[in-house]
Structures are given as structure tokens and as C-alpha cells.
Design a protein around this motif. Sequence first.
Motif, PDB file in Angstrom:
ATOM      1  N   GLY A 126      17.301  -7.399  -0.649  1.00 54.83           N
ATOM      2  CA  GLY A 126      16.422  -7.753   0.462  1.00 54.83           C
ATOM      3  C   GLY A 126      14.982  -7.421   0.168  1.00 54.83           C
ATOM      4  O   GLY A 126      14.656  -6.705  -0.772  1.00 54.83           O
ATOM      5  N   PHE A 127      14.134  -7.987   0.985  1.00 50.76           N
ATOM      6  CA  PHE A 127      12.697  -7.793   0.833  1.00 50.76           C
ATOM      7  C   PHE A 127      12.130  -7.695   2.238  1.00 50.76           C
ATOM      8  O   PHE A 127      11.812  -8.692   2.869  1.00 50.76           O
ATOM      9  CB  PHE A 127      12.101  -8.978   0.057  1.00 50.76           C
ATOM     10  CG  PHE A 127      10.744  -8.707  -0.518  1.00 50.76           C
ATOM     11  CD1 PHE A 127      10.592  -7.847  -1.591  1.00 50.76           C
ATOM     12  CD2 PHE A 127       9.623  -9.327  -0.007  1.00 50.76           C
ATOM     13  CE1 PHE A 127       9.351  -7.603  -2.139  1.00 50.76           C
ATOM     14  CE2 PHE A 127       8.373  -9.091  -0.545  1.00 50.76           C
ATOM     15  CZ  PHE A 127       8.237  -8.235  -1.620  1.00 50.76           C
ATOM     16  N   ALA A 128      12.052  -6.484   2.748  1.00 59.04           N
ATOM     17  CA  ALA A 128      11.629  -6.240   4.126  1.00 59.04           C
ATOM     18  C   ALA A 128      10.110  -6.344   4.264  1.00 59.04           C
ATOM     19  O   ALA A 128       9.379  -6.420   3.275  1.00 59.04           O
ATOM     20  CB  ALA A 128      12.097  -4.855   4.565  1.00 59.04           C
ATOM     21  N   ALA A 129       9.659  -6.314   5.507  1.00 67.00           N
ATOM     22  CA  ALA A 129       8.218  -6.398   5.792  1.00 67.00           C
ATOM     23  C   ALA A 129       7.454  -5.274   5.099  1.00 67.00           C
ATOM     24  O   ALA A 129       6.350  -5.483   4.585  1.00 67.00           O
ATOM     25  CB  ALA A 129       7.978  -6.371   7.291  1.00 67.00           C
ATOM     26  N   LYS A 130       8.027  -4.066   5.079  1.00 67.97           N
ATOM     27  CA  LYS A 130       7.326  -2.960   4.425  1.00 67.97           C
ATOM     28  C   LYS A 130       7.215  -3.192   2.915  1.00 67.97           C
ATOM     29  O   LYS A 130       6.248  -2.773   2.291  1.00 67.97           O
ATOM     30  CB  LYS A 130       7.977  -1.616   4.739  1.00 67.97           C
ATOM     31  CG  LYS A 130       9.368  -1.433   4.184  1.00 67.97           C
ATOM     32  CD  LYS A 130       9.933  -0.070   4.547  1.00 67.97           C
ATOM     33  CE  LYS A 130      11.320   0.069   3.944  1.00 67.97           C
ATOM     34  NZ  LYS A 130      11.890   1.360   4.199  1.00 67.97           N
ATOM     35  N   ASP A 131       8.208  -3.889   2.338  1.00 71.82           N
ATOM     36  CA  ASP A 131       8.136  -4.226   0.919  1.00 71.82           C
ATOM     37  C   ASP A 131       7.003  -5.216   0.666  1.00 71.82           C
ATOM     38  O   ASP A 131       6.254  -5.091  -0.307  1.00 71.82           O
ATOM     39  CB  ASP A 131       9.460  -4.837   0.444  1.00 71.82           C
ATOM     40  CG  ASP A 131      10.637  -3.904   0.646  1.00 71.82           C
ATOM     41  OD1 ASP A 131      10.458  -2.686   0.481  1.00 71.82           O
ATOM     42  OD2 ASP A 131      11.723  -4.404   0.976  1.00 71.82           O
ATOM     43  N   ALA A 132       6.887  -6.196   1.555  1.00 70.65           N
ATOM     44  CA  ALA A 132       5.812  -7.177   1.437  1.00 70.65           C
ATOM     45  C   ALA A 132       4.448  -6.496   1.590  1.00 70.65           C
ATOM     46  O   ALA A 132       3.496  -6.831   0.887  1.00 70.65           O
ATOM     47  CB  ALA A 132       5.981  -8.274   2.478  1.00 70.65           C
ATOM     48  N   ALA A 133       4.366  -5.527   2.512  1.00 75.40           N
ATOM     49  CA  ALA A 133       3.110  -4.798   2.708  1.00 75.40           C
ATOM     50  C   ALA A 133       2.751  -4.000   1.456  1.00 75.40           C
ATOM     51  O   ALA A 133       1.576  -3.956   1.057  1.00 75.40           O
ATOM     52  CB  ALA A 133       3.219  -3.879   3.922  1.00 75.40           C
ATOM     53  N   LEU A 134       3.739  -3.370   0.845  1.00 69.16           N
ATOM     54  CA  LEU A 134       3.503  -2.622  -0.392  1.00 69.16           C
ATOM     55  C   LEU A 134       3.008  -3.558  -1.489  1.00 69.16           C
ATOM     56  O   LEU A 134       2.024  -3.267  -2.176  1.00 69.16           O
ATOM     57  CB  LEU A 134       4.790  -1.922  -0.844  1.00 69.16           C
ATOM     58  CG  LEU A 134       4.756  -1.263  -2.227  1.00 69.16           C
ATOM     59  CD1 LEU A 134       3.806  -0.075  -2.226  1.00 69.16           C
ATOM     60  CD2 LEU A 134       6.156  -0.824  -2.629  1.00 69.16           C
ATOM     61  N   LEU A 135       3.663  -4.689  -1.641  1.00 67.93           N
ATOM     62  CA  LEU A 135       3.276  -5.659  -2.648  1.00 67.93           C
ATOM     63  C   LEU A 135       1.864  -6.184  -2.384  1.00 67.93           C
ATOM     64  O   LEU A 135       1.044  -6.289  -3.294  1.00 67.93           O
ATOM     65  CB  LEU A 135       4.280  -6.813  -2.672  1.00 67.93           C
ATOM     66  CG  LEU A 135       4.067  -7.873  -3.732  1.00 67.93           C
ATOM     67  CD1 LEU A 135       4.138  -7.269  -5.126  1.00 67.93           C
ATOM     68  CD2 LEU A 135       5.094  -8.976  -3.569  1.00 67.93           C
ATOM     69  N   ALA A 136       1.549  -6.484  -1.126  1.00 66.98           N
ATOM     70  CA  ALA A 136       0.218  -6.979  -0.772  1.00 66.98           C
ATOM     71  C   ALA A 136      -0.855  -5.934  -1.074  1.00 66.98           C
ATOM     72  O   ALA A 136      -1.935  -6.270  -1.580  1.00 66.98           O
ATOM     73  CB  ALA A 136       0.179  -7.375   0.697  1.00 66.98           C
ATOM     74  N   ALA A 137      -0.572  -4.678  -0.782  1.00 70.05           N
ATOM     75  CA  ALA A 137      -1.540  -3.611  -1.055  1.00 70.05           C
ATOM     76  C   ALA A 137      -1.780  -3.482  -2.561  1.00 70.05           C
ATOM     77  O   ALA A 137      -2.929  -3.305  -3.003  1.00 70.05           O
ATOM     78  CB  ALA A 137      -1.055  -2.289  -0.475  1.00 70.05           C
ATOM     79  N   MET A 138      -0.714  -3.573  -3.350  1.00 66.87           N
ATOM     80  CA  MET A 138      -0.869  -3.501  -4.806  1.00 66.87           C
ATOM     81  C   MET A 138      -1.667  -4.691  -5.311  1.00 66.87           C
ATOM     82  O   MET A 138      -2.556  -4.537  -6.155  1.00 66.87           O
ATOM     83  CB  MET A 138       0.498  -3.460  -5.490  1.00 66.87           C
ATOM     84  CG  MET A 138       1.215  -2.156  -5.333  1.00 66.87           C
ATOM     85  SD  MET A 138       2.737  -2.018  -6.307  1.00 66.87           S
ATOM     86  CE  MET A 138       3.431  -3.626  -6.310  1.00 66.87           C
ATOM     87  N   LEU A 139      -1.351  -5.876  -4.802  1.00 68.62           N
ATOM     88  CA  LEU A 139      -2.078  -7.072  -5.214  1.00 68.62           C
ATOM     89  C   LEU A 139      -3.566  -6.961  -4.907  1.00 68.62           C
ATOM     90  O   LEU A 139      -4.406  -7.272  -5.746  1.00 68.62           O
ATOM     91  CB  LEU A 139      -1.526  -8.294  -4.486  1.00 68.62           C
ATOM     92  CG  LEU A 139      -0.359  -9.007  -5.130  1.00 68.62           C
ATOM     93  CD1 LEU A 139       0.178 -10.078  -4.191  1.00 68.62           C
ATOM     94  CD2 LEU A 139      -0.751  -9.612  -6.444  1.00 68.62           C
ATOM     95  N   LYS A 140      -3.857  -6.518  -3.709  1.00 66.10           N
ATOM     96  CA  LYS A 140      -5.260  -6.393  -3.304  1.00 66.10           C
ATOM     97  C   LYS A 140      -6.002  -5.435  -4.227  1.00 66.10           C
ATOM     98  O   LYS A 140      -7.114  -5.722  -4.678  1.00 66.10           O
ATOM     99  CB  LYS A 140      -5.339  -5.911  -1.854  1.00 66.10           C
ATOM    100  CG  LYS A 140      -6.735  -5.900  -1.304  1.00 66.10           C
ATOM    101  CD  LYS A 140      -6.740  -5.523   0.169  1.00 66.10           C
ATOM    102  CE  LYS A 140      -8.154  -5.502   0.699  1.00 66.10           C
ATOM    103  NZ  LYS A 140      -8.217  -5.150   2.116  1.00 66.10           N
ATOM    104  N   GLN A 141      -5.389  -4.312  -4.537  1.00 70.88           N
ATOM    105  CA  GLN A 141      -6.010  -3.329  -5.429  1.00 70.88           C
ATOM    106  C   GLN A 141      -6.227  -3.920  -6.822  1.00 70.88           C
ATOM    107  O   GLN A 141      -7.290  -3.746  -7.421  1.00 70.88           O
ATOM    108  CB  GLN A 141      -5.149  -2.066  -5.499  1.00 70.88           C
ATOM    109  CG  GLN A 141      -5.672  -1.014  -6.436  1.00 70.88           C
ATOM    110  CD  GLN A 141      -7.039  -0.499  -6.028  1.00 70.88           C
ATOM    111  OE1 GLN A 141      -7.407  -0.481  -4.870  1.00 70.88           O
ATOM    112  NE2 GLN A 141      -7.822  -0.067  -7.001  1.00 70.88           N
ATOM    113  N   LEU A 142      -5.220  -4.640  -7.333  1.00 66.07           N
ATOM    114  CA  LEU A 142      -5.343  -5.229  -8.663  1.00 66.07           C
ATOM    115  C   LEU A 142      -6.419  -6.311  -8.696  1.00 66.07           C
ATOM    116  O   LEU A 142      -7.179  -6.409  -9.664  1.00 66.07           O
ATOM    117  CB  LEU A 142      -4.000  -5.803  -9.114  1.00 66.07           C
ATOM    118  CG  LEU A 142      -2.936  -4.765  -9.443  1.00 66.07           C
ATOM    119  CD1 LEU A 142      -1.598  -5.444  -9.681  1.00 66.07           C
ATOM    120  CD2 LEU A 142      -3.344  -3.946 -10.661  1.00 66.07           C
TER     121      LEU A 142
END
Length: 151
Positions: A48-64
Motif C-alpha cells: 500500500g501507499f498511504a497519504a502519509k507515504d505520499a507526503a513523505l515522497l512529496a517532501a523528499m521530491l521538493k527538497q531534491l
Amino acid sequence: LRKRAWLVKGLDPQGQTWNSTSPSEAVLSRDLPEDVRIVVKLYLATPGFAAKDAALLAAMLKQLVHKEARRQLRKIYRWRDRPLNRPSSLAEVRLVMGLFMSSFIIGSNASNMTHPTWVATFKSMEDLFPTWPIDLASLDLAVAKRLACLY
């Protein structure tokens, strides 16, 4: 991702899988430090890929993305022989930002471009991308708006 109009290899904008690549193996992970990659891979290995997982991924993407943008802008300033610790003229900022934007529009990895290639590409942007003058006008508005906030 949709808000910023980002596309990431390995992630489908409609939420479907393109292939067997997991988010932890998408292109973004190659730029993460090894220890962070391991943690992310373990965390995302669960079903699964929950909302918190998407938020973590988005935060990493933004930083990168921000890190890469800073790196590329520093490179352009070095090419232009401009110091980073002093104000630049509006014309210089416009040129630097135009060079920066052009690499994203044409889909080039600016870090692998040479200065002459980058300048040649910039000069031919209107031929390559017919709406380039509109983009530069939008850039001018954004810079003016930012300057107005600073003063």
C-alpha cells in the motif's frame, strides 16, 4: 506533484503503476544519500501507499528539486563570473533565470551541459519552444513581484 507540474520517472500521474518500479527505486532516489535510500526503501516496502507515504515522497521530491535548482543556479552564476554574495542587476537575474528555465523546458540535464551548449540552446529557444517569449514575460512578472515583496 500535480501542483508543481512535476513528472517523476517511475510514478504515474493517475496513480497507476507504469511498471514494477517502486517509488523508492524511482529516479529521485539516486540523488538521496545511501542511508536515507535504505530507510525509504524499507519504509515503502510495506504493501500500500498511504497519504502519509505520499507526503513523505512529496517532501523528499521538493527538497531534491530545490537542491538541484540551487546547484544549477550556482553553475550558471560561475559561468557568468558573477559572485553569489552580491546583488545582481535585474537584467542579469533575467538572463540567469532564462538559462535555468530553458534547460527544464527542453528536458536537458543542465548539469551535463557545457556553457557554450547552454547559451546556444538559450539563443534558439524561440525556435525550439514557440511560447518562449510568453514564458520570459511570466518570468519578468514573477521577478518583479518578488522584488516588490523584498522592498
